[in-house]
Write an enzyme that holds these catalytic residues in place. Structure first.
Site, PDB file in Angstrom:
ATOM      1  N   HIS A  33       0.817  -1.220   0.000  1.00 39.41           N
ATOM      2  CA  HIS A  33       0.000   0.000   0.000  1.00 39.41           C
ATOM      3  C   HIS A  33       0.853   1.275   0.000  1.00 39.41           C
ATOM      4  O   HIS A  33       0.365   2.348   0.347  1.00 39.41           O
ATOM      5  CB  HIS A  33      -0.978   0.025   1.186  1.00 39.41           C
ATOM      6  CG  HIS A  33      -2.104  -0.968   1.054  1.00 39.41           C
ATOM      7  ND1 HIS A  33      -3.229  -0.719   0.308  1.00 39.41           N
ATOM      8  CD2 HIS A  33      -2.258  -2.222   1.548  1.00 39.41           C
ATOM      9  CE1 HIS A  33      -4.032  -1.770   0.359  1.00 39.41           C
ATOM     10  NE2 HIS A  33      -3.472  -2.699   1.099  1.00 39.41           N
ATOM     11  N   GLY A 120      -7.287 -14.853  -6.639  1.00 41.63           N
ATOM     12  CA  GLY A 120      -7.598 -14.410  -5.284  1.00 41.63           C
ATOM     13  C   GLY A 120      -6.456 -14.575  -4.301  1.00 41.63           C
ATOM     14  O   GLY A 120      -6.628 -14.372  -3.110  1.00 41.63           O
ATOM     15  N   GLY A 122      -3.615 -12.834  -4.412  1.00 39.15           N
ATOM     16  CA  GLY A 122      -2.827 -11.613  -4.298  1.00 39.15           C
ATOM     17  C   GLY A 122      -1.539 -11.661  -5.084  1.00 39.15           C
ATOM     18  O   GLY A 122      -0.563 -11.002  -4.734  1.00 39.15           O
ATOM     19  N   SER A 124      -1.506 -11.005  -8.375  1.00 37.08           N
ATOM     20  CA  SER A 124      -1.709 -10.088  -9.504  1.00 37.08           C
ATOM     21  C   SER A 124      -1.904 -10.779 -10.839  1.00 37.08           C
ATOM     22  O   SER A 124      -1.226 -10.484 -11.823  1.00 37.08           O
ATOM     23  CB  SER A 124      -0.546  -9.095  -9.585  1.00 37.08           C
ATOM     24  OG  SER A 124      -0.579  -8.265  -8.470  1.00 37.08           O
ATOM     25  N   SER A 125      -2.874 -11.675 -10.872  1.00 37.02           N
ATOM     26  CA  SER A 125      -3.235 -12.299 -12.147  1.00 37.02           C
ATOM     27  C   SER A 125      -3.750 -11.244 -13.117  1.00 37.02           C
ATOM     28  O   SER A 125      -3.510 -11.335 -14.326  1.00 37.02           O
ATOM     29  CB  SER A 125      -4.290 -13.385 -11.931  1.00 37.02           C
ATOM     30  OG  SER A 125      -5.411 -12.875 -11.237  1.00 37.02           O
ATOM     31  N   ASP A 170       2.235  -3.725  -9.665  1.00 36.15           N
ATOM     32  CA  ASP A 170       1.927  -5.057 -10.194  1.00 36.15           C
ATOM     33  C   ASP A 170       2.347  -5.177 -11.650  1.00 36.15           C
ATOM     34  O   ASP A 170       2.984  -6.159 -12.053  1.00 36.15           O
ATOM     35  CB  ASP A 170       0.429  -5.345 -10.058  1.00 36.15           C
ATOM     36  CG  ASP A 170      -0.018  -5.376  -8.608  1.00 36.15           C
ATOM     37  OD1 ASP A 170       0.856  -5.447  -7.727  1.00 36.15           O
ATOM     38  OD2 ASP A 170      -1.229  -5.319  -8.367  1.00 36.15           O
TER      39      ASP A 170
END
Length: 390
Positions: A33, A120, A122, A124-125, A170
């Site tokens: 973040h 899901g 995390g 970064s698909s 990402d």
């Protein structure tokens, strides 16, 4: 889903030879973040990947096949591309729209994609999807854009077509990854530096909580607004401040009362996390993985208590890992409210670690744990270059 199976599927669907591209997912070792706050992040591309087979079809229509979902989606390229109701297609359409805005005439193309990035988790698909298609189309259309431009296009696609105001990390990690290295990205200047990361002595193990709470997207955008509110308040006293990157802990402390409890905790977390990233890089240069692991624990505590984006499942996983032999550090990774923890584990303790974590997670929360070993790999690249198109 291997590159060969994607190629075969493409030829079955469309009957000609495609360009094949591999787009990796990413892990972020520390610096969560901080990206949309102009701070530092420390990601790496990993061997959980999406493979793309793409070719020009000589028409004005794009034909997409999501192999994993066994779904197709077609759209016209005769006018500016807009988002639609098919969510997975929006990530791809978003990239095409960015290319159109840059003045590139995108001709008809066919695309089959699929991979092994756990959804899901995390990793970064979505960024891998954006960067993989962008890279492939860019190759087929004459390399008009560099990797940084492609990263920005992927980010803009995420903002406008998926509604998530993510930072650049990402997409950057997927495109700029280097095997055996983590990359520190300064999200303000976009300067970056590689640091060697030895994955022979120590392994990165991801523990997937298996949950993705509905809060994730809305709370992500809320945190971003809270940070902006904090910056606006501090800027009244220090006009040179543009983001949390410019603010010191001393300045926050001076105005703690005005900020109030929530904004103070959000902002102080981000400022402290930037300091942790810088410290972590120094630990890597010194080969001090024990100290690096302590920064990971500090990161998780801040995400849990100050930024409040953790959840019970992630907290349980970090606490289960902490006392185990050979574990140097653990933290939640990604936006929060589910997904994975990332754990730094001595190689010869990995099997016992996985066994203990799996049993412990079942015992504590009655949940099944999936784990993945992540090897650090290079960024998006052509796997097979053939004459792709009709």
């Amino acid at each position: 889903m291997s590159s060969q199976s994607i190629t075969t599927a493409f030829q079955d669907h469309f009957g000609y030879a495609p360009l094949l591209v591999r787009a990796p997912g990413r892990v972020n070792l520390i610096g969560e973040h901080t990206d949309y706050n102009g701070g530092f992040v420390l990601p790496a591309a990993v061997d959980k990947e999406i493979h793309f087979a793409v070719g020009l079809n000589g028409s004005d229509t794009a034909r997409l096949v999501a192999q994993d979902l066994n779904e197709t989606h077609d759209f016209s390229l005769t006018e500016e591309v807009k988002p639609g109701k098919t969510q997975w297609a929006n990530y791809l359409k978003g990239v095409v729209a960015q290319m159109q805005r840059k003045g590139l005439v995108v001709p008809g193309f066919d695309c089959v994609f699929g991979g092994n990035i756990p959804l899901g988790a995390g990793m970064s698909s979505s960024a891998a999807i954006e960067c993989g298609l962008g890279f492939a189309l860019n190759k087929l259309l004459g390399d008009k854009f560099d990797r940084l431009e492609l990263a920005h296009m992927g980010q803009a696609a995420e903002h406008e077509f998926a509604g998530v105001k993510s930072g650049l990390m990402d997409q950057f990690a997927s495109l700029f990854g280097r095997a055996g290295h983590v990359v520190r990205l300064d999200c303000r200047s976009l300067d970056y530096e590689y640091f060697p990361f030895d994955t022979t002595t120590y392994r990165l193990i991801l523990c997937n909580s298996g949950v993705k709470h509905a809060l994730a997207s809305s709370e992500y955008n809320t945190r971003r607004q809270e940070c902006e509110q904090g910056v606006a308040l501090i800027k009244q006293y220090y006009p040179t401040v543009h983001s949390l990157r410019d603010i010191t802990l001393t300045q926050l402390k001076e105005h703690q009362t005005e900020l109030g409890d929530v904004l103070y905790r959000r902002c102080s977390y981000v400022v402290e996390e930037n300091l942790r990233v810088e410290a972590a890089c120094l630990h890597l240069l010194g080969g001090n993985f024990q100290a690096f692991g302590q920064e990971m624990y500090g990161s998780h505590a801040g995400l849990r208590d100050k930024y409040e984006v953790s959840c019970q499942e992630l907290d349980v996983l970090v606490e289960l890992a902490r006392p185990l032999p050979g574990v140097l550090g653990a933290r939640m990774m990604g936006g929060g409210f589910g997904g994975c923890t990332i754990n730094l584990v001595e190689t010869d303790k990995v099997d016992a670690f996985v066994e203990h974590m799996t049993a412990g997670y079942q015992q504590e929360l009655n949940l099944t744990l999936e784990t993945y070993q992540a090897t650090i790999v290079s960024g998006v690249e052509v796997v097979e270059s053939v004459e792709a198109g009709r």
